[in-house]
Design a protein around this motif. Structure first.
Motif, short mmCIF file in Angstrom:
data_model
loop_
_atom_site.label_atom_id
_atom_site.label_comp_id
_atom_site.label_asym_id
_atom_site.label_seq_id
_atom_site.Cartn_x
_atom_site.Cartn_y
_atom_site.Cartn_z
N VAL A 60 0.85 -1.19 0.00
CA VAL A 60 0.00 0.00 0.00
C VAL A 60 0.88 1.24 0.00
O VAL A 60 2.07 1.17 0.26
N THR A 61 0.27 2.37 -0.28
CA THR A 61 0.91 3.66 -0.09
C THR A 61 0.08 4.37 0.97
O THR A 61 -1.14 4.45 0.85
N GLY A 62 0.75 4.86 1.99
CA GLY A 62 0.01 5.53 3.04
C GLY A 62 0.92 6.01 4.16
O GLY A 62 2.14 6.07 4.01
N SER A 63 0.30 6.30 5.27
CA SER A 63 0.98 6.82 6.44
C SER A 63 1.25 5.70 7.45
O SER A 63 0.34 4.99 7.85
N ARG A 64 2.51 5.58 7.84
CA ARG A 64 2.89 4.59 8.85
C ARG A 64 2.11 4.83 10.15
O ARG A 64 1.61 3.89 10.76
N ALA A 65 1.97 6.08 10.55
CA ALA A 65 1.28 6.41 11.80
C ALA A 65 -0.18 5.96 11.75
O ALA A 65 -0.71 5.46 12.74
N ALA A 66 -0.83 6.14 10.61
CA ALA A 66 -2.24 5.76 10.48
C ALA A 66 -2.41 4.25 10.49
O ALA A 66 -3.42 3.74 10.98
#
Length: 92
Positions: A60-66
């Protein structure tokens, strides 16, 4: 000898650590298939890229924190997408 082992360990950790934002390989340690991973990852605003190299993985592409807390709840491991051959990770 010990210093060399520590240096190698640090390099492995830095190489596999997921970026703050970018391409992330999610590996399910609890046996979830890519469809199940996609459900909880997309609920955290991750954009699906491809099925990962393993049977229980997804890129995926996204935010590690999320993704971090959801991955912990679902038995998922977050790894740099570069480990799956997914190009350059960004650190926005």
């Amino acid at each position: 000898m010990i210093q060399c082992a520590i240096a190698c360990l640090v390099l492995v950790v830095v190489t596999l650590a997921p970026p703050a934002r970018g391409s992330i390989l999610i590996v399910s340690l609890s046996g979830e298939d890519p469809d199940e991973i996609a459900r909880w990852a997309s609920a955290r605003d991750a954009r699906l890229i491809a099925v990962g190299p393993g049977k229980h993985s997804l890129v995926v592409t996204g935010s590690r924190a999320a993704l971090w807390s959801a991955a912990a709840r679902h038995g998922g491991l977050l790894i740099s997408g570069m480990a799956a051959g997914c190009g350059k990770a960004s650190a926005r």
